[in-house]
Design a protein around this motif. Structure first.
Motif, PDB file in Angstrom:
ATOM      1  N   CYS A  52       0.853  -1.176   0.000  1.00  0.00           N
ATOM      2  CA  CYS A  52       0.000   0.000   0.000  1.00  0.00           C
ATOM      3  C   CYS A  52       0.897   1.236   0.000  1.00  0.00           C
ATOM      4  O   CYS A  52       1.996   1.198   0.579  1.00  0.00           O
ATOM      5  CB  CYS A  52      -0.880  -0.014   1.247  1.00  0.00           C
ATOM      6  N   ALA A  53       0.469   2.297  -0.635  1.00  0.00           N
ATOM      7  CA  ALA A  53       1.251   3.525  -0.674  1.00  0.00           C
ATOM      8  C   ALA A  53       0.320   4.728  -0.603  1.00  0.00           C
ATOM      9  O   ALA A  53      -0.888   4.607  -0.842  1.00  0.00           O
ATOM     10  CB  ALA A  53       2.097   3.583  -1.949  1.00  0.00           C
ATOM     11  N   SER A  54       0.895   5.882  -0.271  1.00  0.00           N
ATOM     12  CA  SER A  54       0.087   7.095  -0.227  1.00  0.00           C
ATOM     13  C   SER A  54       0.939   8.311  -0.558  1.00  0.00           C
ATOM     14  O   SER A  54       2.164   8.273  -0.453  1.00  0.00           O
ATOM     15  CB  SER A  54      -0.561   7.260   1.148  1.00  0.00           C
ATOM     16  N   ASN A  55       0.279   9.363  -0.981  1.00  0.00           N
ATOM     17  CA  ASN A  55       0.955  10.646  -1.167  1.00  0.00           C
ATOM     18  C   ASN A  55      -0.069  11.762  -1.061  1.00  0.00           C
ATOM     19  O   ASN A  55      -1.262  11.561  -1.254  1.00  0.00           O
ATOM     20  CB  ASN A  55       1.715  10.703  -2.503  1.00  0.00           C
ATOM     21  N   ALA A  56       0.438  12.959  -0.770  1.00  0.00           N
ATOM     22  CA  ALA A  56      -0.398  14.154  -0.793  1.00  0.00           C
ATOM     23  C   ALA A  56      -0.553  14.587  -2.247  1.00  0.00           C
ATOM     24  O   ALA A  56       0.371  14.417  -3.049  1.00  0.00           O
ATOM     25  CB  ALA A  56       0.231  15.264   0.033  1.00  0.00           C
ATOM     26  N   LEU A  57      -1.676  15.158  -2.614  1.00  0.00           N
ATOM     27  CA  LEU A  57      -1.924  15.488  -4.018  1.00  0.00           C
ATOM     28  C   LEU A  57      -1.050  16.641  -4.508  1.00  0.00           C
ATOM     29  O   LEU A  57      -0.852  16.797  -5.708  1.00  0.00           O
ATOM     30  CB  LEU A  57      -3.394  15.813  -4.238  1.00  0.00           C
ATOM     31  N   ASN A  58      -0.523  17.446  -3.599  1.00  0.00           N
ATOM     32  CA  ASN A  58       0.308  18.562  -4.035  1.00  0.00           C
ATOM     33  C   ASN A  58       1.791  18.228  -4.002  1.00  0.00           C
ATOM     34  O   ASN A  58       2.643  19.100  -4.140  1.00  0.00           O
ATOM     35  CB  ASN A  58       0.033  19.799  -3.183  1.00  0.00           C
ATOM     36  N   THR A  59       2.096  16.936  -3.820  1.00  0.00           N
ATOM     37  CA  THR A  59       3.487  16.492  -3.882  1.00  0.00           C
ATOM     38  C   THR A  59       3.553  15.215  -4.716  1.00  0.00           C
ATOM     39  O   THR A  59       2.549  14.561  -4.942  1.00  0.00           O
ATOM     40  CB  THR A  59       4.069  16.195  -2.489  1.00  0.00           C
ATOM     41  N   ASP A  60       4.770  14.893  -5.161  1.00  0.00           N
ATOM     42  CA  ASP A  60       4.946  13.697  -5.985  1.00  0.00           C
ATOM     43  C   ASP A  60       5.334  12.469  -5.184  1.00  0.00           C
ATOM     44  O   ASP A  60       5.080  11.349  -5.581  1.00  0.00           O
ATOM     45  CB  ASP A  60       6.033  13.949  -7.035  1.00  0.00           C
ATOM     46  N   THR A  61       5.993  12.678  -4.065  1.00  0.00           N
ATOM     47  CA  THR A  61       6.624  11.566  -3.360  1.00  0.00           C
ATOM     48  C   THR A  61       5.594  10.601  -2.797  1.00  0.00           C
ATOM     49  O   THR A  61       4.715  10.979  -2.019  1.00  0.00           O
ATOM     50  CB  THR A  61       7.512  12.092  -2.228  1.00  0.00           C
ATOM     51  N   GLN A  62       5.738   9.347  -3.167  1.00  0.00           N
ATOM     52  CA  GLN A  62       4.839   8.295  -2.714  1.00  0.00           C
ATOM     53  C   GLN A  62       5.562   7.456  -1.666  1.00  0.00           C
ATOM     54  O   GLN A  62       6.698   7.019  -1.884  1.00  0.00           O
ATOM     55  CB  GLN A  62       4.452   7.431  -3.914  1.00  0.00           C
ATOM     56  N   TYR A  63       4.898   7.224  -0.540  1.00  0.00           N
ATOM     57  CA  TYR A  63       5.479   6.452   0.558  1.00  0.00           C
ATOM     58  C   TYR A  63       4.750   5.118   0.671  1.00  0.00           C
ATOM     59  O   TYR A  63       3.531   5.048   0.519  1.00  0.00           O
ATOM     60  CB  TYR A  63       5.351   7.230   1.869  1.00  0.00           C
ATOM     61  N   PHE A  64       5.533   4.082   0.991  1.00  0.00           N
ATOM     62  CA  PHE A  64       4.999   2.729   1.042  1.00  0.00           C
ATOM     63  C   PHE A  64       4.834   2.217   2.460  1.00  0.00           C
ATOM     64  O   PHE A  64       5.593   2.567   3.362  1.00  0.00           O
ATOM     65  CB  PHE A  64       5.915   1.771   0.279  1.00  0.00           C
ATOM     66  N   GLY A  65       3.831   1.360   2.633  1.00  0.00           N
ATOM     67  CA  GLY A  65       3.693   0.614   3.860  1.00  0.00           C
ATOM     68  C   GLY A  65       4.617  -0.597   3.846  1.00  0.00           C
ATOM     69  O   GLY A  65       5.287  -0.862   2.838  1.00  0.00           O
ATOM     70  N   PRO A  66       4.660  -1.372   4.943  1.00  0.00           N
ATOM     71  CA  PRO A  66       5.590  -2.500   5.055  1.00  0.00           C
ATOM     72  C   PRO A  66       5.173  -3.728   4.254  1.00  0.00           C
ATOM     73  O   PRO A  66       5.975  -4.645   4.085  1.00  0.00           O
ATOM     74  CB  PRO A  66       5.605  -2.800   6.554  1.00  0.00           C
ATOM     75  N   GLY A  67       3.936  -3.779   3.777  1.00  0.00           N
ATOM     76  CA  GLY A  67       3.508  -4.886   2.927  1.00  0.00           C
ATOM     77  C   GLY A  67       2.833  -6.022   3.676  1.00  0.00           C
ATOM     78  O   GLY A  67       3.016  -6.212   4.886  1.00  0.00           O
ATOM     79  N   THR A  68       2.014  -6.767   2.940  1.00  0.00           N
ATOM     80  CA  THR A  68       1.373  -7.993   3.427  1.00  0.00           C
ATOM     81  C   THR A  68       1.693  -9.106   2.446  1.00  0.00           C
ATOM     82  O   THR A  68       1.478  -8.953   1.239  1.00  0.00           O
ATOM     83  CB  THR A  68      -0.157  -7.828   3.524  1.00  0.00           C
ATOM     84  N   ARG A  69       2.203 -10.200   2.968  1.00  0.00           N
ATOM     85  CA  ARG A  69       2.492 -11.353   2.109  1.00  0.00           C
ATOM     86  C   ARG A  69       1.325 -12.325   2.198  1.00  0.00           C
ATOM     87  O   ARG A  69       1.071 -12.894   3.264  1.00  0.00           O
ATOM     88  CB  ARG A  69       3.789 -12.025   2.524  1.00  0.00           C
ATOM     89  N   LEU A  70       0.622 -12.506   1.093  1.00  0.00           N
ATOM     90  CA  LEU A  70      -0.549 -13.379   1.033  1.00  0.00           C
ATOM     91  C   LEU A  70      -0.166 -14.686   0.353  1.00  0.00           C
ATOM     92  O   LEU A  70       0.437 -14.692  -0.727  1.00  0.00           O
ATOM     93  CB  LEU A  70      -1.679 -12.700   0.250  1.00  0.00           C
ATOM     94  N   THR A  71      -0.544 -15.780   0.995  1.00  0.00           N
ATOM     95  CA  THR A  71      -0.290 -17.111   0.444  1.00  0.00           C
ATOM     96  C   THR A  71      -1.595 -17.897   0.391  1.00  0.00           C
ATOM     97  O   THR A  71      -2.316 -17.949   1.391  1.00  0.00           O
ATOM     98  CB  THR A  71       0.731 -17.880   1.295  1.00  0.00           C
ATOM     99  N   VAL A  72      -1.871 -18.480  -0.748  1.00  0.00           N
ATOM    100  CA  VAL A  72      -3.038 -19.333  -0.900  1.00  0.00           C
ATOM    101  C   VAL A  72      -2.647 -20.782  -0.663  1.00  0.00           C
ATOM    102  O   VAL A  72      -1.704 -21.285  -1.282  1.00  0.00           O
ATOM    103  CB  VAL A  72      -3.661 -19.175  -2.296  1.00  0.00           C
ATOM    104  N   LEU A  73      -3.363 -21.428   0.246  1.00  0.00           N
ATOM    105  CA  LEU A  73      -3.036 -22.809   0.617  1.00  0.00           C
ATOM    106  C   LEU A  73      -3.738 -23.796  -0.308  1.00  0.00           C
ATOM    107  O   LEU A  73      -4.826 -23.520  -0.819  1.00  0.00           O
ATOM    108  CB  LEU A  73      -3.425 -23.062   2.071  1.00  0.00           C
TER     109      LEU A  73
END
Lengths: 112, 112
Positions: free
Chosen positions: B91-112
């Motif tokens: 997941c990532a986010s940014n403010a609309l008046n800036t370009d820089t996008q920051y990321f969350g740490p992530g979720t690893r999904l596995t289908v059994l």
């Protein structure tokens, strides 16, 4: 739509050597070009970015160059260190705050 | 980066089940994004949202759904229609008046 091509997909260098990663983009309206570094299992981290009104930007051992005419931009890492080993992604955006289109990534390995 | 959180870190799903991945940010960012990352590949955009109660499909939206009821939250549901959901989700986010996008740490999904 916008497309970003990144080369090479893997790059191996000796510690102390320079590394260069290249990206090309398709949409001439693109005006923002960030580079992200992603270590194994971690989130991508922004390391440097450049806007279309600038031809080159440098931050210590890292530099990015932009050629708007040819629609390509490059990441240069000098005096590489083992901790530079990671996957590097380039990206492009058409408007401020808009979505990023990412390249396929380059896995950089710096051998001690 | 610390202002974006994702949960859970690891998620296991049985075939035929829907699962929801959480993304929260306290950065007051307007735009939020979901990416999928497969081994050795780049980041592919699933969905994005630039304002509350509005979102757009990215390049690989089929089999996924999102909602944006609050500015700080952008959950992603992986439905049973997604045939190959095993991947690392960012997941990532940014403010609309800036370009820089920051990321969350992530979720690893596995289908059994």
């Amino acid at each position: 739509g916008e497309n970003v091509e990144q080369h090479p997909s893997t790059l191996s260098v000796q510690e102390g050597d320079s590394a260069v990663i290249k990206c090309t983009y398709s949409d001439s309206a693109s005006n923002y070009f960030p580079w992200y570094k992603q270590e194994l299992g971690k989130r991508p981290q922004l390391i440097i970015d450049i806007r279309s009104n600038v031809g080159e930007k440098k931050d210590q051992r890292i530099a990015v160059t932009l050629n708007k005419t040819a629609k390509h931009f490059s990441l240069h890492i000098t005096e590489t260190q083992p901790e530079d080993s990671a996957v590097y992604f380039c990206a492009a955006s058409i408007y401020q705050g808009g979505k990023l289109i990412f390249g396929q990534g380059t896995e950089l390995s710096v051998k001690p | 980066d610390g202002g974006i959180t994702q949960s859970p870190k690891y998620l296991f799903r049985k075939e035929g089940q829907n699962v929801t991945l959480s993304c929260e940010q306290n950065l007051n960012h307007d735009a939020m994004y979901w990416y999928r990352q497969d081994p050795g590949q780049g980041l592919r955009l699933i969905y994005y949202s630039q304002i509350v109660n509005d979102f757009q499909k990215g390049d690989i939206a089929e089999g996924y759904s999102v909602s944006r009821e609050k500015k700080e939250s952008f959950p992603l549901t992986v439905t049973s229609a997604q045939k190959n959901p095993t991947a690392f989700y960012l997941c990532a986010s940014n403010a609309l008046n800036t370009d820089t996008q920051y990321f969350g740490p992530g979720t690893r999904l596995t289908v059994l």
